[in-house]
Design an enzyme around this catalytic site. Structure first.
Site, PDB file in Angstrom:
ATOM      1  N   GLN A   1      -9.279   9.995   7.589  1.00  0.00           N
ATOM      2  CA  GLN A   1      -9.063   8.596   8.005  1.00  0.00           C
ATOM      3  C   GLN A   1      -8.074   7.940   7.064  1.00  0.00           C
ATOM      4  O   GLN A   1      -7.681   6.799   7.267  1.00  0.00           O
ATOM      5  CB  GLN A   1     -10.382   7.825   7.955  1.00  0.00           C
ATOM      6  CG  GLN A   1     -11.450   8.372   8.873  1.00  0.00           C
ATOM      7  CD  GLN A   1     -12.822   7.826   8.491  1.00  0.00           C
ATOM      8  OE1 GLN A   1     -13.239   6.773   8.974  1.00  0.00           O
ATOM      9  NE2 GLN A   1     -13.528   8.517   7.623  1.00  0.00           N
TER      10      GLN A   1
ATOM     11  N   VAL B   1      -4.645   7.059   5.023  1.00  0.00           N
ATOM     12  CA  VAL B   1      -3.257   6.925   5.427  1.00  0.00           C
ATOM     13  C   VAL B   1      -2.316   7.136   4.233  1.00  0.00           C
ATOM     14  O   VAL B   1      -1.115   6.949   4.335  1.00  0.00           O
ATOM     15  CB  VAL B   1      -3.022   5.530   6.073  1.00  0.00           C
ATOM     16  CG1 VAL B   1      -3.780   5.425   7.389  1.00  0.00           C
ATOM     17  CG2 VAL B   1      -3.437   4.387   5.136  1.00  0.00           C
TER      18      VAL B   1
ATOM     19  N   CYS C   1      17.506   0.317  17.801  1.00  0.00           N
ATOM     20  CA  CYS C   1      17.664  -0.791  18.761  1.00  0.00           C
ATOM     21  C   CYS C   1      17.531  -2.177  18.128  1.00  0.00           C
ATOM     22  O   CYS C   1      17.580  -3.182  18.829  1.00  0.00           O
ATOM     23  CB  CYS C   1      16.664  -0.630  19.905  1.00  0.00           C
ATOM     24  SG  CYS C   1      14.980  -1.051  19.438  1.00  0.00           S
TER      25      CYS C   1
ATOM     26  N   HIS D   1      -5.940   8.023  11.470  1.00  0.00           N
ATOM     27  CA  HIS D   1      -5.642   6.584  11.433  1.00  0.00           C
ATOM     28  C   HIS D   1      -4.174   6.302  11.097  1.00  0.00           C
ATOM     29  O   HIS D   1      -3.836   5.185  10.722  1.00  0.00           O
ATOM     30  CB  HIS D   1      -6.563   5.881  10.423  1.00  0.00           C
ATOM     31  CG  HIS D   1      -7.987   5.765  10.906  1.00  0.00           C
ATOM     32  ND1 HIS D   1      -9.029   5.335  10.109  1.00  0.00           N
ATOM     33  CD2 HIS D   1      -8.550   6.023  12.112  1.00  0.00           C
ATOM     34  CE1 HIS D   1     -10.166   5.339  10.809  1.00  0.00           C
ATOM     35  NE2 HIS D   1      -9.904   5.765  12.026  1.00  0.00           N
TER      36      HIS D   1
ATOM     37  N   ARG E   1       0.836  -1.214   0.000  1.00  0.00           N
ATOM     38  CA  ARG E   1       0.000   0.000   0.000  1.00  0.00           C
ATOM     39  C   ARG E   1       0.867   1.258   0.000  1.00  0.00           C
ATOM     40  O   ARG E   1       0.546   2.250  -0.641  1.00  0.00           O
ATOM     41  CB  ARG E   1      -0.946  -0.004   1.208  1.00  0.00           C
ATOM     42  CG  ARG E   1      -2.063  -1.040   1.055  1.00  0.00           C
ATOM     43  CD  ARG E   1      -3.013  -1.032   2.237  1.00  0.00           C
ATOM     44  NE  ARG E   1      -3.722   0.237   2.369  1.00  0.00           N
ATOM     45  CZ  ARG E   1      -4.351   0.624   3.476  1.00  0.00           C
ATOM     46  NH1 ARG E   1      -4.360  -0.161   4.541  1.00  0.00           N
ATOM     47  NH2 ARG E   1      -4.977   1.777   3.516  1.00  0.00           N
TER      48      ARG E   1
END
Ligand code: OAD
Length: 237
Positions: A92, A94, A142, A110, A60
């Site tokens: 909403q 992304v 990390c 979102h 996506r």
């Protein structure tokens, strides 16, 4: 800013990006016909099979880089240019297309495909800084597993305080391209209406929360929104 000035809140959903070539979720052929929500959009799905989840979001993300904003996104940029701080854009989506169109301030409730964060130390990174050849990208800080910066089902959406404040203070709420099926976003139209705002909806089909909509414009966002800019701005003058 004087407090009696009229303000506009806009909530967008997958429908506004449909004309850019991005699949919606619940329309026929939508993403949730091909994938199980609990597999790719929940913390337990990620714990069970992080590779599958990463495959879904990497695809996506890469697709979002290939598509372009459409006239619907640009109409909202025009509105922001005129209203400045009297305008709040909540999405909403992304896919980042509002920013790419030129919107300056967008509450991406979102999350966003273009970032990821570390499951151990919370370091946030742009996807372009990660090795996406890996099945599960690792934290440069990390070395723990990164996860997509997406708000999954069961998690709390981002910016809820800012969004609730804007909803309580707006004279008009316009919702665009969203089925009204997923809360809390689906409840915004009810909140705004009860607070005295006029509610407008631009959508291909009647949304689930239609009962709270004062003015319904049926059709494609990219065709309807450019013609709504002027009347909307006049009504907010
Ligand atoms: P949906 O797929 O549920 O709804 C998209 C809506 O857009 C439908 O009502 C369509 O009729 C409408 N639509 C399609 N093409 C359009 C166009 N060109 N112009 C205007 N309207 C059009 O998508 P959302 O409501 O955005 O969350 O879904 C809400 C959330 O559910 C998403 O953010 C996602 C999903 O699960 C997560 O993944 C966390």
């Amino acid at each position: 800013m004087a407090d009696n000035q009229k303000k506009l809140v806009v909530l967008t959903g997958a429908g506004i990006s449909a004309e850019s070539g991005i699949s919606t979720f619940r329309d026929s052929g939508g993403l949730w016909e091909k994938h199980r929500v609990e597999d790719v959009a929940s913390p337990s799905g990620f714990a069970r099979d992080p590779r599958l989840v990463w495959r879904f979001y990497k695809a996506r993300y890469l697709q979002s880089l290939e598509v372009e904003p459409n006239p619907g996104h640009y109409a909202l940029v025009q509105i922001e240019e005129q209203l400045g701080g009297r305008f709040t854009l909540v999405t909403q989506n992304v896919d980042g297309l509002h920013y790419r169109a030129g919107s300056q301030r967008v509450f991406e409730m979102h999350g966003r495909l273009r970032t990821a964060f570390c499951t151990a130390c919370n370091t946030k990174k742009d996807m372009s800084e990660l090795d996406l050849e890996l099945d599960i990208p690792i934290c440069p800080n990390c070395r723990a597993a990164m996860r997509p910066d997406i708000v999954w089902f069961g998690e709390i959406p981002y910016y809820m305080y800012e969004i609730e404040s804007a909803l309580k203070d707006c004279s008009v709420l316009m919702v665009i391209g969203t089925s009204g099926a997923v809360y809390p976003a689906a409840g915004f139209v009810m909140t705004a209406k009860y607070m005295g705002a006029r509610t407008i909806c631009v959508n291909l089909d009647r949304p689930d929360n239609m009962i709270f909509v004062d003015e319904f414009h049926k059709g494609k966002a990219g065709e309807i929104l450019p013609n709504l800019v002027e009347p909307l701005l006049n009504s907010l003058a």
